[in-house]
Each structure stands twice: as structure tokens, then as C-alpha cells.
Design an enzyme around this catalytic site. Structure first.
Site, mmCIF file in Angstrom:
data_model
loop_
_atom_site.group_PDB
_atom_site.id
_atom_site.type_symbol
_atom_site.label_atom_id
_atom_site.label_comp_id
_atom_site.label_asym_id
_atom_site.label_seq_id
_atom_site.Cartn_x
_atom_site.Cartn_y
_atom_site.Cartn_z
ATOM 1 N N SER A 7 0.844 -1.188 0.000
ATOM 2 C CA SER A 7 0.000 0.000 0.000
ATOM 3 C C SER A 7 0.879 1.238 0.000
ATOM 4 C CB SER A 7 -0.901 0.025 1.238
ATOM 5 O OG SER A 7 -1.627 1.234 1.328
ATOM 6 N N ASN A 9 -0.729 4.039 1.019
ATOM 7 C CA ASN A 9 -1.553 4.871 1.895
ATOM 8 C C ASN A 9 -0.741 5.261 3.132
ATOM 9 O OD1 ASN A 9 -3.413 5.541 4.093
ATOM 10 N ND2 ASN A 9 -5.051 4.879 2.728
ATOM 11 N N LYS A 12 -2.299 4.295 6.526
ATOM 12 C CA LYS A 12 -2.153 2.883 6.882
ATOM 13 C C LYS A 12 -0.730 2.580 7.335
ATOM 14 C CE LYS A 12 -5.868 0.936 4.066
ATOM 15 N NZ LYS A 12 -6.254 -0.058 3.034
ATOM 16 N N ASP A 72 -7.210 -4.926 3.255
ATOM 17 C CA ASP A 72 -8.415 -4.427 2.607
ATOM 18 C C ASP A 72 -9.422 -4.172 3.711
ATOM 19 O OD1 ASP A 72 -9.573 -3.563 0.155
ATOM 20 O OD2 ASP A 72 -11.024 -5.167 0.357
ATOM 21 N N SER A 73 -9.880 -2.959 3.777
ATOM 22 C CA SER A 73 -10.751 -2.577 4.875
ATOM 23 C C SER A 73 -11.781 -1.585 4.378
ATOM 24 C CB SER A 73 -9.936 -1.974 6.030
ATOM 25 O OG SER A 73 -9.091 -0.944 5.561
ATOM 26 N N GLY A 154 -9.343 8.741 6.224
ATOM 27 C CA GLY A 154 -10.490 8.096 5.586
ATOM 28 C C GLY A 154 -11.813 8.445 6.255
ATOM 29 N N HIS A 181 -10.703 -1.715 14.232
ATOM 30 C CA HIS A 181 -10.699 -2.907 13.385
ATOM 31 C C HIS A 181 -9.276 -3.297 12.996
ATOM 32 C CE1 HIS A 181 -10.663 0.697 11.032
ATOM 33 N NE2 HIS A 181 -10.578 0.085 9.865
ATOM 34 N N ARG A 182 -8.450 -2.291 12.696
ATOM 35 C CA ARG A 182 -7.061 -2.589 12.307
ATOM 36 C C ARG A 182 -6.255 -3.079 13.508
ATOM 37 N NH1 ARG A 182 -6.656 1.504 9.250
ATOM 38 N NH2 ARG A 182 -7.319 0.347 7.406
#
Length: 198
Positions: A7, A9, A12, A72-73, A154, A181-182
Site C-alpha cells: 500500500s 496509503n 495505513k 483491505d478494509s 479516511g 478494526h485494524r
């Protein structure tokens, strides 16, 4: 460990570096190809990216790595039939900022609708040799009524985790990293990595 992150990003990369400080992450190079995301599910996309990045790195990588990590989220909103879900990264491509994307997303939720939502993260790890695997994490919550806070990235400023009054965009990183979540997915990944042969 040294892991290639599939990634570019920056958000991230920052979160993974904070959640897995024992790992040195190498970001996906600017001259590397875009990675496929054509799956119907988070798991499909994460595996596609991890395996595609591993194959490219084995042929073109500048230094050896222990493995490749892909994420992937997305945000799944009940009132939008689970959307934007796996399409979270490509939602509202005509808008250039997440502040604008978030406001469009909020405008799509009908007045009086259930605002329940959840963040889902699936991580795929492809070791230098051997079969890739996935782990996942999720956090339940609800949508705010406006973009709130400048933290995170995000959709963080429109998501309020259960048990809190503030969005992920307002909560300090040390709080977010205990329940996101991560964070859940990274804890599961760490447990799996400790069991891999060295």
C-alpha cells in the site's frame, strides 16, 4: 521482521508502524504497478494484493523481506445495505478529499434510518515462501451526523465506536489503537506470525 506493505496509503503505514512497532515496514514503491482489487469480499482483495505484491517484489524488489502484508478494509453501513464496504476506497471518485466524501456518504443515509455501522479490516500476509493467510478484525459503532475531527484518516471522522461519544477522528491514537478494526486484525496477525517457522 522486515515486511513489505502492499500500500502507498500514508495513514495505513503510520497505523501499522504504531500497531506493530517490532516490524520494519517498507511501503509499496512509487514505480511499482497498481495492485488488483477486483474481489467481491475484503478477503479476496487482501489476498490479491498480497500475492500480487509478493510476485512483483520477488522479481523487482530492492532488498529481501520476510513477507508481504496487504490490507483491505472499509466502512459497512446498515442503512446503505452494507455499503460502501469493499468499495470504500473507490467511493465518490469525483471528490478529492475525504471530508467531501464523508459528507456525501452521510447525505445518502435516509432521515430517521438506523445509523449502525462497522469498520472491517482483513489482512493478508504472504510469507517469502509458502501459502498466504488472512486474519481479520471489526469494530461496531454508528455514523455521526457530520465530519468530526482531524485525526486518523479516511472515514474515521464519521464513525463513532460503540461505548464512545467521539469519532475515530476525535479520539487520540492511543485510544483508537485499543479498539479499532485494524488493531484487532494486527493482534491476530502478531499471534500468527509468532507461530511461523523462522
Amino acid at each position: 521482521m522486515k515486511i513489505l506493505l502492499a500500500s502507498r496509503n500514508a495513514g495505513k503505514l503510520r497505523e501499522f508502524s504504531e500497531l506493530l512497532p517490532e516490524v520494519r515496514f517498507i511501503p509499496w514503491p512509487a514505480d511499482a504497478p497498481e495492485l488488483p482489487e477486483t474481489g467481491a469480499f475484503f478477503q479476496d482483495n487482501a489476498l490479491q494484493k498480497a500475492e500480487g505484491a509478493r510476485a512483483w517484489w520477488l522479481a523487482h524488489g530492492r532488498e529481501p523481506v520476510d513477507g508481504v502484508l496487504a490490507d483491505d478494509s472499509g466502512l459497512c453501513v446498515d442503512a446503505l445495505w452494507g455499503g460502501p464496504g469493499v468499495l470504500s476506497a473507490s467511493f465518490a471518485p469525483d471528490l478529492s478529499t475525504y471530508r467531501d466524501k464523508n459528507r456525501r456518504l452521510l447525505a445518502m443515509v435516509p432521515d430517521g434510518a438506523d445509523r449502525a455501522a462497522r469498520f472491517v479490516c482483513v489482512l493478508a500476509y504472504a510469507p517469502r515462501e509458502g501459502e498466504a493467510f488472512t486474519v481479520s478484525g471489526a469494530v461496531e459503532g454508528s455514523l455521526a451526523f457530520d465530519h468530526r475531527g482531524d485525526g486518523g484518516f479516511g472515514y474515521d471522522p464519521v464513525f463513532i465506536p460503540d461505548g464512545y461519544d467521539h469519532t475515530f477522528g476525535e479520539l487520540p491514537p492511543e485510544t483508537k489503537h485499543t479498539l479499532s478494526h485494524r488493531a484487532m486484525a494486527c493482534a491476530a496477525l502478531r499471534a500468527r506470525l509468532t507461530r511461523l517457522p523462522r
